[in-house]
Write a protein that holds these residues in place. Structure first.
Motif, PDB file in Angstrom:
ATOM      1  N   LEU A 186      -6.106   7.813   9.297  1.00 43.41           N
ATOM      2  CA  LEU A 186      -6.961   8.850   9.764  1.00 43.41           C
ATOM      3  C   LEU A 186      -8.484   8.504   9.716  1.00 43.41           C
ATOM      4  O   LEU A 186      -9.163   8.945  10.594  1.00 43.41           O
ATOM      5  CB  LEU A 186      -6.771  10.102   8.899  1.00 43.41           C
ATOM      6  N   THR A 187      -8.723   7.906   8.878  1.00 44.74           N
ATOM      7  CA  THR A 187     -10.074   7.399   8.735  1.00 44.74           C
ATOM      8  C   THR A 187     -10.450   6.220   9.707  1.00 44.74           C
ATOM      9  O   THR A 187     -11.591   6.270  10.469  1.00 44.74           O
ATOM     10  CB  THR A 187     -10.413   6.410   7.518  1.00 44.74           C
ATOM     11  N   PHE A 243      -4.411   7.586  -2.667  1.00 47.77           N
ATOM     12  CA  PHE A 243      -3.832   6.206  -2.906  1.00 47.77           C
ATOM     13  C   PHE A 243      -3.107   6.662  -4.106  1.00 47.77           C
ATOM     14  O   PHE A 243      -1.530   6.164  -3.938  1.00 47.77           O
ATOM     15  CB  PHE A 243      -4.719   5.063  -3.070  1.00 47.77           C
ATOM     16  N   TRP A 244      -3.290   7.489  -5.019  1.00 49.13           N
ATOM     17  CA  TRP A 244      -2.824   7.341  -6.208  1.00 49.13           C
ATOM     18  C   TRP A 244      -1.534   8.677  -6.052  1.00 49.13           C
ATOM     19  O   TRP A 244      -0.360   8.388  -6.532  1.00 49.13           O
ATOM     20  CB  TRP A 244      -3.469   7.955  -7.336  1.00 49.13           C
ATOM     21  N   PHE A 245      -1.744   9.654  -5.357  1.00 50.36           N
ATOM     22  CA  PHE A 245      -1.004  10.853  -5.378  1.00 50.36           C
ATOM     23  C   PHE A 245       0.140  10.393  -4.229  1.00 50.36           C
ATOM     24  O   PHE A 245       1.229  10.819  -4.415  1.00 50.36           O
ATOM     25  CB  PHE A 245      -1.546  12.177  -4.678  1.00 50.36           C
ATOM     26  N   ASN A 246      -0.087   9.625  -3.389  1.00 50.44           N
ATOM     27  CA  ASN A 246       1.087   8.993  -2.623  1.00 50.44           C
ATOM     28  C   ASN A 246       1.826   9.923  -2.012  1.00 50.44           C
ATOM     29  O   ASN A 246       3.163   9.992  -1.832  1.00 50.44           O
ATOM     30  CB  ASN A 246       1.733   8.046  -3.441  1.00 50.44           C
ATOM     31  N   ARG A 247       1.410  11.090  -1.496  1.00 51.60           N
ATOM     32  CA  ARG A 247       2.206  12.112  -0.483  1.00 51.60           C
ATOM     33  C   ARG A 247       1.381  12.309   0.802  1.00 51.60           C
ATOM     34  O   ARG A 247       0.289  12.511   0.925  1.00 51.60           O
ATOM     35  CB  ARG A 247       2.027  13.422  -1.390  1.00 51.60           C
ATOM     36  N   ARG A 248       2.238  12.286   2.008  1.00 50.22           N
ATOM     37  CA  ARG A 248       1.586  12.326   3.165  1.00 50.22           C
ATOM     38  C   ARG A 248       0.467  13.508   3.352  1.00 50.22           C
ATOM     39  O   ARG A 248      -0.616  13.516   4.141  1.00 50.22           O
ATOM     40  CB  ARG A 248       2.580  12.129   4.269  1.00 50.22           C
ATOM     41  N   MET A 285       0.895  -1.110   0.057  1.00 46.30           N
ATOM     42  CA  MET A 285       0.023  -0.071   0.040  1.00 46.30           C
ATOM     43  C   MET A 285       0.871   1.269   0.036  1.00 46.30           C
ATOM     44  O   MET A 285       1.945   1.307   0.406  1.00 46.30           O
ATOM     45  CB  MET A 285      -0.954  -0.090   1.231  1.00 46.30           C
ATOM     46  N   SER A 286       0.534   2.307  -0.696  1.00 47.19           N
ATOM     47  CA  SER A 286       1.140   3.557  -0.778  1.00 47.19           C
ATOM     48  C   SER A 286       1.324   4.372   0.365  1.00 47.19           C
ATOM     49  O   SER A 286       0.419   4.182   1.258  1.00 47.19           O
ATOM     50  CB  SER A 286       0.735   4.497  -1.796  1.00 47.19           C
ATOM     51  N   ARG A 317      -1.740   4.587   3.132  1.00 49.32           N
ATOM     52  CA  ARG A 317      -1.757   4.160   4.916  1.00 49.32           C
ATOM     53  C   ARG A 317      -2.109   5.788   5.726  1.00 49.32           C
ATOM     54  O   ARG A 317      -2.777   5.595   6.638  1.00 49.32           O
ATOM     55  CB  ARG A 317      -0.138   3.900   5.120  1.00 49.32           C
ATOM     56  N   VAL A 318      -1.648   6.668   5.206  1.00 49.95           N
ATOM     57  CA  VAL A 318      -1.986   7.852   6.117  1.00 49.95           C
ATOM     58  C   VAL A 318      -3.508   8.103   6.006  1.00 49.95           C
ATOM     59  O   VAL A 318      -4.322   8.278   7.052  1.00 49.95           O
ATOM     60  CB  VAL A 318      -1.352   9.235   5.561  1.00 49.95           C
TER      61      VAL A 318
END
Length: 208
Positions: A11-12, A144-149, A1-2, A6-7
């Motif tokens: 948070l969810t 998920f796609w952008f993969n930046r925290r 998972m990216s 994960r972030v």
């Protein structure tokens, strides 16, 4: 998972735990009346607009933006697939599995809730919140796609604000928003996982 995924999921889950502390101890009507009382002197204008970021048109807008910026085909199609999945799943849950569940305006007696000017108040098909499901799904699959925290945090806050707007506008109960957030995030993860595995050249390059 990216990392972004994960972030977003973390948070969810944190949001879900907070919701559970109230939902386990208190009846949904009591929770809603308490929250409605907090909102008595708050201008509803912001929430009346932000809630539309959980509309179906939000998916259309995101797809057009992704196409304009020539994002890879798998990303674009995963957003489309996510929108279709939300439409079908929420429709089945609202109309078949949990038909006719009262919204706040159908649940409480007249005069119990704030009147929000120029807003149509629906009375039935409350569970789950479609706008919340759509928001958590749309902004989740993007996270998920952008993969930046930091992008994931912003996208989560956007989805959360849409969910909160549904309670603020007396369209849904907390439990509707809670379940919608879980469903939306699950839909986002499944669609990301499916499309990220595709190896066709068109999936790894722009569609047009």
């Amino acid at each position: 998972m990216s990392k972004g995924g994960r972030v977003y999921i973390g948070l969810t889950v944190l949001f879900a735990l907070v919701c559970q502390t109230f939902l386990i101890r208190l009846e949904k009507g009591s929770i809603h009346l308490s929250m409605d009382a907090w909102h008595t002197n708050v201008d509803p204008t912001f929430f009346k607009y932000i809630t539309h970021l959980g509309d179906g048109l939000a998916f259309v807008a995101v797809v057009l933006i992704l196409l304009a910026f020539r994002r890879r085909g798998a990303m674009v199609l995963s957003v489309v697939s996510t929108g279709v999945a939300v439409l079908l799943l929420v429709g089945v849950l609202k109309q078949v599995v949990f038909p006719g569940v009262d919204r706040p305006w159908g649940f409480f007696e007249e005069g119990a809730l704030r009147i929000i000017p120029d807003l149509k108040q629906h009375t039935h098909n409350s569970f789950p919140s479609g706008h919340t499901t759509a928001a958590f799904a749309l902004y989740g699959v993007l996270a998920f796609w952008f993969n930046r925290r930091w992008i994931s945090v912003l996208l989560f806050l956007l989805a959360l604000t849409v969910g909160y707007s549904r309670i603020f506008l007396n369209q849904h109960f907390l439990i509707d928003v809670f379940v919608g957030s879980m469903l939306g995030t699950a839909i986002a993860w499944v669609n990301y996982w499916l499309f990220s595995k595709m190896t066709h050249p068109r999936m790894r390059d722009r569609l047009f």
